[in-house]
Write a protein that holds these residues in place. Structure first.
Motif, PDB file in Angstrom:
ATOM      1  N   ASP A 198     -88.265 -27.849  18.005  1.00  0.00           N
ATOM      2  CA  ASP A 198     -87.916 -27.257  19.484  1.00  0.00           C
ATOM      3  C   ASP A 198     -89.073 -26.227  19.808  1.00  0.00           C
ATOM      4  O   ASP A 198     -89.304 -25.718  21.080  1.00  0.00           O
ATOM      5  N   LEU A 199     -89.801 -25.490  18.771  1.00  0.00           N
ATOM      6  CA  LEU A 199     -90.600 -24.583  18.775  1.00  0.00           C
ATOM      7  C   LEU A 199     -92.136 -24.850  18.704  1.00  0.00           C
ATOM      8  O   LEU A 199     -92.881 -24.277  18.635  1.00  0.00           O
ATOM      9  N   GLY A 200     -92.227 -26.458  18.739  1.00  0.00           N
ATOM     10  CA  GLY A 200     -93.503 -26.796  18.629  1.00  0.00           C
ATOM     11  C   GLY A 200     -94.191 -27.233  17.482  1.00  0.00           C
ATOM     12  O   GLY A 200     -95.261 -27.759  17.290  1.00  0.00           O
ATOM     13  N   VAL A 201     -93.100 -26.885  16.213  1.00  0.00           N
ATOM     14  CA  VAL A 201     -93.917 -27.688  14.978  1.00  0.00           C
ATOM     15  C   VAL A 201     -93.653 -28.924  14.722  1.00  0.00           C
ATOM     16  O   VAL A 201     -92.528 -29.651  14.884  1.00  0.00           O
ATOM     17  N   GLN A 202     -94.835 -29.182  14.347  1.00  0.00           N
ATOM     18  CA  GLN A 202     -94.766 -31.023  13.971  1.00  0.00           C
ATOM     19  C   GLN A 202     -94.886 -31.067  12.545  1.00  0.00           C
ATOM     20  O   GLN A 202     -94.326 -32.238  12.151  1.00  0.00           O
ATOM     21  N   ALA A 203     -95.398 -30.359  11.672  1.00  0.00           N
ATOM     22  CA  ALA A 203     -95.511 -30.505  10.243  1.00  0.00           C
ATOM     23  C   ALA A 203     -95.476 -29.256   9.539  1.00  0.00           C
ATOM     24  O   ALA A 203     -95.564 -28.123  10.229  1.00  0.00           O
ATOM     25  N   VAL A 204     -94.744 -29.294   8.351  1.00  0.00           N
ATOM     26  CA  VAL A 204     -94.521 -28.376   7.489  1.00  0.00           C
ATOM     27  C   VAL A 204     -94.608 -28.371   5.986  1.00  0.00           C
ATOM     28  O   VAL A 204     -94.443 -29.329   5.637  1.00  0.00           O
ATOM     29  N   SER A 205     -95.387 -27.491   5.433  1.00  0.00           N
ATOM     30  CA  SER A 205     -95.833 -27.663   4.237  1.00  0.00           C
ATOM     31  C   SER A 205     -94.686 -26.657   3.228  1.00  0.00           C
ATOM     32  O   SER A 205     -94.589 -25.679   3.789  1.00  0.00           O
ATOM     33  N   LEU A 206     -94.249 -27.163   2.259  1.00  0.00           N
ATOM     34  CA  LEU A 206     -93.556 -26.324   1.273  1.00  0.00           C
ATOM     35  C   LEU A 206     -94.062 -25.920   0.138  1.00  0.00           C
ATOM     36  O   LEU A 206     -95.071 -26.615  -0.349  1.00  0.00           O
ATOM     37  N   ALA A 207     -93.774 -24.806  -0.704  1.00  0.00           N
ATOM     38  CA  ALA A 207     -94.333 -24.464  -1.976  1.00  0.00           C
ATOM     39  C   ALA A 207     -93.762 -25.167  -3.141  1.00  0.00           C
ATOM     40  O   ALA A 207     -92.517 -25.420  -3.276  1.00  0.00           O
ATOM     41  N   GLY A 208     -94.786 -25.677  -4.062  1.00  0.00           N
ATOM     42  CA  GLY A 208     -94.279 -26.217  -5.285  1.00  0.00           C
ATOM     43  C   GLY A 208     -94.945 -25.321  -6.462  1.00  0.00           C
ATOM     44  O   GLY A 208     -95.818 -24.540  -6.454  1.00  0.00           O
ATOM     45  N   TYR A 209     -94.120 -25.357  -7.745  1.00  0.00           N
ATOM     46  CA  TYR A 209     -94.468 -24.434  -8.719  1.00  0.00           C
ATOM     47  C   TYR A 209     -94.759 -25.186 -10.077  1.00  0.00           C
ATOM     48  O   TYR A 209     -93.699 -25.284 -10.726  1.00  0.00           O
ATOM     49  N   PRO A 210     -95.864 -25.941 -10.394  1.00  0.00           N
ATOM     50  CA  PRO A 210     -96.150 -26.718 -11.526  1.00  0.00           C
ATOM     51  C   PRO A 210     -95.665 -25.804 -12.748  1.00  0.00           C
ATOM     52  O   PRO A 210     -95.263 -26.299 -13.777  1.00  0.00           O
ATOM     53  N   GLU A 211     -96.133 -24.578 -12.771  1.00  0.00           N
ATOM     54  CA  GLU A 211     -95.754 -23.616 -13.933  1.00  0.00           C
ATOM     55  C   GLU A 211     -94.489 -22.854 -13.806  1.00  0.00           C
ATOM     56  O   GLU A 211     -94.489 -21.808 -14.711  1.00  0.00           O
ATOM     57  N   GLY A 212     -93.566 -23.227 -12.908  1.00  0.00           N
ATOM     58  CA  GLY A 212     -92.471 -22.442 -12.842  1.00  0.00           C
ATOM     59  C   GLY A 212     -92.546 -21.237 -12.022  1.00  0.00           C
ATOM     60  O   GLY A 212     -93.867 -20.825 -11.476  1.00  0.00           O
ATOM     61  N   HIS A 213     -91.759 -20.470 -11.579  1.00  0.00           N
ATOM     62  CA  HIS A 213     -91.625 -19.414 -10.724  1.00  0.00           C
ATOM     63  C   HIS A 213     -91.089 -18.312 -11.701  1.00  0.00           C
ATOM     64  O   HIS A 213     -89.993 -18.399 -12.022  1.00  0.00           O
ATOM     65  N   PRO A 214     -91.825 -17.193 -11.908  1.00  0.00           N
ATOM     66  CA  PRO A 214     -91.110 -16.090 -12.750  1.00  0.00           C
ATOM     67  C   PRO A 214     -89.683 -15.565 -12.349  1.00  0.00           C
ATOM     68  O   PRO A 214     -89.108 -14.914 -13.259  1.00  0.00           O
ATOM     69  N   LYS A 215     -89.312 -15.609 -11.348  1.00  0.00           N
ATOM     70  CA  LYS A 215     -88.252 -15.086 -10.874  1.00  0.00           C
ATOM     71  C   LYS A 215     -86.998 -16.347 -10.439  1.00  0.00           C
ATOM     72  O   LYS A 215     -85.800 -15.813 -10.052  1.00  0.00           O
ATOM     73  N   ILE A 216     -87.348 -17.523 -10.326  1.00  0.00           N
ATOM     74  CA  ILE A 216     -86.382 -18.591 -10.171  1.00  0.00           C
ATOM     75  C   ILE A 216     -86.138 -19.648 -11.058  1.00  0.00           C
ATOM     76  O   ILE A 216     -87.250 -20.190 -11.664  1.00  0.00           O
ATOM     77  N   ASP A 217     -84.994 -20.250 -11.341  1.00  0.00           N
ATOM     78  CA  ASP A 217     -84.755 -21.271 -12.359  1.00  0.00           C
ATOM     79  C   ASP A 217     -85.224 -22.479 -11.885  1.00  0.00           C
ATOM     80  O   ASP A 217     -85.083 -22.931 -10.580  1.00  0.00           O
ATOM     81  N   PRO A 218     -85.968 -22.876 -12.774  1.00  0.00           N
ATOM     82  CA  PRO A 218     -86.732 -24.253 -12.609  1.00  0.00           C
ATOM     83  C   PRO A 218     -85.599 -25.310 -11.861  1.00  0.00           C
ATOM     84  O   PRO A 218     -86.121 -26.177 -10.798  1.00  0.00           O
ATOM     85  N   SER A 219     -84.543 -25.768 -12.411  1.00  0.00           N
ATOM     86  CA  SER A 219     -83.508 -26.567 -11.788  1.00  0.00           C
ATOM     87  C   SER A 219     -83.293 -26.237 -10.477  1.00  0.00           C
ATOM     88  O   SER A 219     -83.117 -27.195  -9.627  1.00  0.00           O
ATOM     89  N   TYR A 220     -83.155 -25.022 -10.167  1.00  0.00           N
ATOM     90  CA  TYR A 220     -82.926 -24.520  -8.656  1.00  0.00           C
ATOM     91  C   TYR A 220     -84.067 -25.042  -7.692  1.00  0.00           C
ATOM     92  O   TYR A 220     -83.766 -25.263  -6.607  1.00  0.00           O
ATOM     93  N   LEU A 221     -85.153 -24.894  -8.227  1.00  0.00           N
ATOM     94  CA  LEU A 221     -86.429 -25.059  -7.612  1.00  0.00           C
ATOM     95  C   LEU A 221     -86.352 -26.479  -6.998  1.00  0.00           C
ATOM     96  O   LEU A 221     -86.826 -26.706  -5.885  1.00  0.00           O
ATOM     97  N   VAL A 222     -86.036 -27.365  -8.028  1.00  0.00           N
ATOM     98  CA  VAL A 222     -86.063 -28.776  -7.851  1.00  0.00           C
ATOM     99  C   VAL A 222     -85.006 -29.130  -6.793  1.00  0.00           C
ATOM    100  O   VAL A 222     -85.210 -29.801  -5.717  1.00  0.00           O
ATOM    101  N   SER A 223     -83.918 -28.681  -6.756  1.00  0.00           N
ATOM    102  CA  SER A 223     -82.933 -29.171  -5.860  1.00  0.00           C
ATOM    103  C   SER A 223     -83.038 -28.230  -4.644  1.00  0.00           C
ATOM    104  O   SER A 223     -82.776 -29.059  -3.357  1.00  0.00           O
ATOM    105  N   GLU A 224     -83.518 -27.090  -4.603  1.00  0.00           N
ATOM    106  CA  GLU A 224     -83.859 -26.420  -3.328  1.00  0.00           C
ATOM    107  C   GLU A 224     -85.005 -27.243  -2.383  1.00  0.00           C
ATOM    108  O   GLU A 224     -84.840 -27.385  -1.360  1.00  0.00           O
TER     109      GLU A 224
END
Length: 305
Positions: free
Chosen positions: A135-161
């Motif tokens: 509704d605010l005019g956005v047509q496409a969104v990119s999301l972040a991915g972490y091939p070597e993991g995130h230092p502060k986030i559990d890998p399984s949570y990254l996948v489910s999120e």
């Protein structure tokens, strides 16, 4: 796609490399507008340019950068950091400002660095649940991915999120892709993509790779973002201790990705360049690398499926 001949037919890896580079994108900060203007002649029309969301840069700087990207005939992709939005009104102000310069069609959404949210959104998923971006005019969104993991986030949570965010975007009728954190390790990158595909994520993935830069500069960024140790960078890039004062490019990394890529296992991918050594150096590297006549042509023509 027409590939010019060299000493023999292009290898499969050479064709893959050309395809990855043809759809490549790059990253800039708000302060890089002048550098982008100077490097424009090195970039193909419509190249995607991600505009970062740095705490030290205010909205006016990012809007001016987006205006420059549009004026140059390139495609702006502003970053929105959910945890930095102070309110829903703040989010709408950002999107309205980007829309005013023709830069709100494509966004990259990331959680952001603050340990505590500055407003109502603790994550990208919470932002998407609370706000209809379409509704605010956005047509496409990119999301972040972490091939070597995130230092502060559990890998399984990254996948489910990630799956949750993609589902929320589908509900809004917004197309999506993934842009990964930069990595120096082809095995880590391709292994993460395979696991992500097996988890049911089939949207296009842009692989984050560092553009050419000083070796010590790359080591500092690797440590800062927690993507690799100095030893791992040296090993992956085939560097020697005597070469640490020089400059290096992603030749070896891109070659390894091209050689090991399988459409069946990895799906649709492209390259996204982090311009640590400057936009011009990265743009020139891309332009030079796309000359397939400079690639290793061994005559292999078998198509990998």
């Amino acid at each position: 796609m027409s590939i010019p001949a060299a000493d023999g037919p292009p290898t499969v890896a050479a064709v893959v490399r050309e395809q990855l580079l043809a759809g490549s994108s790059l990253e800039m900060t708000g302060d890089d507008a002048g550098a982008l203007v100077a490097a424009r002649h090195l970039l193909t029309d419509g190249t995607r340019v991600n505009i970062t969301f740095l705490a030290r840069e205010d909205l006016a700087i990012r809007i001016e950068a987006a205006r420059t990207v549009v004026a140059l005939g390139l495609t702006p992709v502003p970053h929105i950091a959910a945890r930095r939005m102070r309110s829903e009104e703040d989010l709408q102000e950002h999107l309205s400002a980007f829309r005013s310069v023709g830069a709100a069609n494509n966004l990259l959404l990331v959680g952001g660095d603050p340990a505590s949210p500055l407003g109502p959104f603790a994550s990208v998923a919470e932002l998407l649940r609370a706000t209809s971006l379409a509704d605010l005019g956005v047509q496409a969104v990119s999301l972040a991915g972490y091939p070597e993991g995130h230092p502060k986030i559990d890998p399984s949570y990254l996948v489910s999120e990630l799956a949750t965010k993609l589902d929320l975007l589908r509900q809004q009728g917004i197309s999506a892709d993934i842009v990964t954190q930069f990595s120096f390790d082809a095995d880590a990158i391709l292994g993460w993509i395979e696991r992500t595909r097996k988890a049911g994520v089939q949207v296009p993935i842009r692989i984050g790779v560092p553009g050419p830069a000083g070796v010590n500069q790359l080591l500092r960024f690797a440590r800062r973002f927690g993507v690799a140790s100095s030893a791992a960078v040296v090993r992956s890039y085939g560097l020697s201790l005597t070469g640490l004062l020089g400059t290096t490019g992603p030749d070896r990394l891109v070659a390894a990705i091209s050689e090991r890529y399988s459409r069946a296992r990895h799906g649709e991918i492209a390259l996204h360049f982090y311009t640590f050594g400057g936009i011009a150096a990265t743009a020139r590297w891309i332009m030079d690398a796309r000359d397939v006549r400079a690639l290793d042509m061994s005559g292999e023509t078998e198509e990998r499926q």
